[in-house]
Scaffold this motif. Structure first.
Motif, mmCIF file in Angstrom:
data_model
loop_
_atom_site.group_PDB
_atom_site.id
_atom_site.type_symbol
_atom_site.label_atom_id
_atom_site.label_comp_id
_atom_site.label_asym_id
_atom_site.label_seq_id
_atom_site.Cartn_x
_atom_site.Cartn_y
_atom_site.Cartn_z
ATOM 1 N N PRO A 1 47.462 7.739 6.876
ATOM 2 C CA PRO A 1 47.023 9.017 7.172
ATOM 3 C C PRO A 1 46.997 9.269 8.766
ATOM 4 N N ARG A 2 46.783 8.231 9.350
ATOM 5 C CA ARG A 2 46.796 8.193 10.944
ATOM 6 C C ARG A 2 48.176 8.099 11.401
ATOM 7 N N ALA A 3 49.071 7.616 10.876
ATOM 8 C CA ALA A 3 50.506 7.640 10.954
ATOM 9 C C ALA A 3 51.063 8.820 10.808
ATOM 10 N N ALA A 4 50.990 9.453 9.740
ATOM 11 C CA ALA A 4 51.351 10.988 9.471
ATOM 12 C C ALA A 4 50.751 12.083 10.562
ATOM 13 N N TRP A 5 49.523 11.924 10.746
ATOM 14 C CA TRP A 5 48.904 12.592 11.589
ATOM 15 C C TRP A 5 49.779 12.695 12.859
ATOM 16 N N ALA A 6 50.057 11.402 13.521
ATOM 17 C CA ALA A 6 50.715 11.078 14.867
ATOM 18 C C ALA A 6 52.267 11.925 14.704
ATOM 19 N N VAL A 7 52.711 11.663 13.531
ATOM 20 C CA VAL A 7 54.127 12.147 13.473
ATOM 21 C C VAL A 7 54.130 13.507 13.280
ATOM 22 N N LEU A 8 53.297 14.201 12.646
ATOM 23 C CA LEU A 8 53.261 15.606 12.492
ATOM 24 C C LEU A 8 53.019 16.236 13.827
ATOM 25 N N ALA A 9 52.298 15.724 14.690
ATOM 26 C CA ALA A 9 51.753 16.182 15.978
ATOM 27 C C ALA A 9 52.878 16.044 16.856
ATOM 28 N N ALA A 10 53.703 14.766 16.909
ATOM 29 C CA ALA A 10 54.925 14.708 17.681
ATOM 30 C C ALA A 10 55.795 15.603 17.149
ATOM 31 N N ALA A 11 55.880 16.130 15.970
ATOM 32 C CA ALA A 11 57.020 17.124 15.364
ATOM 33 C C ALA A 11 56.874 18.496 16.098
ATOM 34 N N GLY A 12 55.493 19.003 16.151
ATOM 35 C CA GLY A 12 55.156 20.040 16.354
ATOM 36 C C GLY A 12 55.277 20.251 17.913
ATOM 37 N N ILE A 13 54.700 19.285 18.587
ATOM 38 C CA ILE A 13 54.852 19.233 20.210
ATOM 39 C C ILE A 13 56.308 19.409 20.618
ATOM 40 N N TYR A 14 57.093 18.468 20.126
ATOM 41 C CA TYR A 14 58.586 18.298 20.566
ATOM 42 C C TYR A 14 59.307 19.606 19.904
ATOM 43 N N GLY A 15 58.931 19.986 18.596
ATOM 44 C CA GLY A 15 59.694 21.139 18.123
ATOM 45 C C GLY A 15 59.428 22.441 19.160
ATOM 46 N N VAL B 1 58.912 22.428 29.362
ATOM 47 C CA VAL B 1 57.949 21.272 28.834
ATOM 48 C C VAL B 1 56.744 22.099 28.075
ATOM 49 N N THR B 2 56.135 21.419 27.058
ATOM 50 C CA THR B 2 55.204 21.840 26.297
ATOM 51 C C THR B 2 53.890 21.804 27.054
ATOM 52 N N PRO B 3 53.218 22.772 27.372
ATOM 53 C CA PRO B 3 51.788 22.705 28.221
ATOM 54 C C PRO B 3 51.008 21.883 27.369
ATOM 55 N N ARG B 4 49.938 21.192 28.185
ATOM 56 C CA ARG B 4 48.914 20.392 27.439
ATOM 57 C C ARG B 4 48.118 21.295 26.545
ATOM 58 N N CYS B 5 47.706 22.367 26.827
ATOM 59 C CA CYS B 5 46.990 23.137 26.097
ATOM 60 C C CYS B 5 47.708 23.136 24.537
ATOM 61 N N ASP B 6 48.831 23.571 24.552
ATOM 62 C CA ASP B 6 49.790 23.746 23.377
ATOM 63 C C ASP B 6 49.732 22.384 22.448
ATOM 64 N N LYS B 7 49.832 21.307 23.309
ATOM 65 C CA LYS B 7 49.987 19.836 22.863
ATOM 66 C C LYS B 7 48.779 19.658 21.946
ATOM 67 N N LEU B 8 47.419 20.034 22.521
ATOM 68 C CA LEU B 8 46.176 19.804 21.874
ATOM 69 C C LEU B 8 46.193 20.604 20.454
#
Length: 321
Positions: free
Chosen positions: A250-264, A283-290
């Motif tokens: 679960p935590r690995a999936a969480w990190a991967v899905l977050a990275a996919a959205g942030i970089y996407g 760049v992706t703003p910090r608020c969008d990353k969160l």
């Protein structure tokens, strides 16, 4: 770049290697640094170690320091030799004199990551060293595999995926392709300044853009269409990659899905800006990353239902080597 001889090379302990890698990712990629915090502690440290090596290889190849503007290098083959020599030393378990490479050797041993992926990544640097240019979409995707897809496969094994699990590794490769396609779309102007172009020659011919003219003002409307084409491909591979998250903790999936959205969001911003996409670095703003971190948490809960593994398939005809 002089190499320390093996007997002279300093050996770092694991804590020092992790500290160096943590500083490297914090400096080199705020997006990946944020996503990495979602991993379990040991996986997080290993991800940092792998990142630090890939970042150092990239910096050696391009004459950079944790990224930044490229100016081009005149000794590409010598730099490639340095990368290969230090990587091979690390794979043999020898001290290299560089914590990025020593940390790489450590994580490769701890996770039993197949060395072929490291060699595949170095082949991507070799393509750049000989001033290679893609002719077709397949050429472009093979390059993306070498410089990013191979790292995606390494990360998957690091997160516990069986090296023989072809389906999940294909999805991990897809995410690397998505990241690199977004990079290429964003960095067309920066690459041009360094005398590089990753837009396939066939694409330029289809748009009637003369060689070397793609950054000229009069071409911008056509270039915007090619930026959108890259972004569309990135989005398709990003979506395909999500099908692999069901095989992750679960935590690995969480990190991967977050990275996919942030970089996407980088590729999506290229589309939104259109002809102005290369007037300033995206760049992706910090608020969008969160927001993506929160969104990815919810996606992780329902990932197997939302992205069933049996529907995953390569987005285009090209497949991982």
């Amino acid at each position: 770049m002089p190499l320390p001889s093996a007997p002279e090379a300093r050996a770092w302990d694991r804590a020092a290697l992790v500290a160096h890698a943590r500083a490297s990712i914090a400096r080199g990629s705020k997006s990946f640094a944020m996503a990495s915090k979602l991993f379990a502690p040991l996986t997080r440290e290993r991800a940092w170690l792998l990142y630090a090596w890939a970042r150092k290889c990239d910096d050696i190849a391009d004459g950079q320091d944790h990224g930044g503007a490229m100016t081009g290098v005149a000794d590409g083959q010598a730099r490639l030799s340095t990368i290969s020599t230090l990587t091979d030393r690390a794979l043999r378990g020898e001290a290299t004199g560089d914590p990025a490479f020593d940390g790489f050797g450590l994580v490769m041993r701890e996770c039993a990551i197949p060395p072929r992926y490291a060699h595949d990544l170095i082949e991507g640097f070799a393509l750049d060293a000989r001033e290679w240019r893609p002719r077709s979409t397949d050429d472009l995707l093979r390059y993306c595999y070498h410089v990013a897809g191979a790292v995606g496969c390494m990360m998957a094994v690091l997160m516990g995926v069986d090296p023989d699990d072809r389906a999940t590794l294909d999805r991990a490769c897809d995410l690397g392709l998505a990241f690199q396609l977004a990079n290429i779309a964003r960095d067309i102007g920066e690459d041009d300044a360094a005398d590089r172009c990753y837009l396939p020659e066939e694409w330029l011919a289809e748009m009637d853009i003369p060689p070397g003219e793609h950054m000229k003002p009069w071409v911008r409307p056509r270039l915007a269409q090619l930026g959108q084409r890259l972004a569309t491909m990135a989005a398709a591979y990003e979506d395909s990659a999500r099908h692999g998250t069901g095989a992750l903790p679960p935590r690995a999936a969480w990190a991967v899905l977050a990275a996919a959205g942030i970089y996407g969001d980088i590729a999506r911003e290229v589309v939104r800006r259109g002809e102005q996409a290369w007037d300033g670095r995206i760049v992706t703003p910090r608020c969008d990353k969160l927001l993506w971190v929160a969104r990815a948490a919810m996606q992780t809960i329902g990932r197997s239902r939302r992205w069933p593994a049996d529907t995953a398939r390569p987005v285009l005809a090209w497949t991982r080597p």
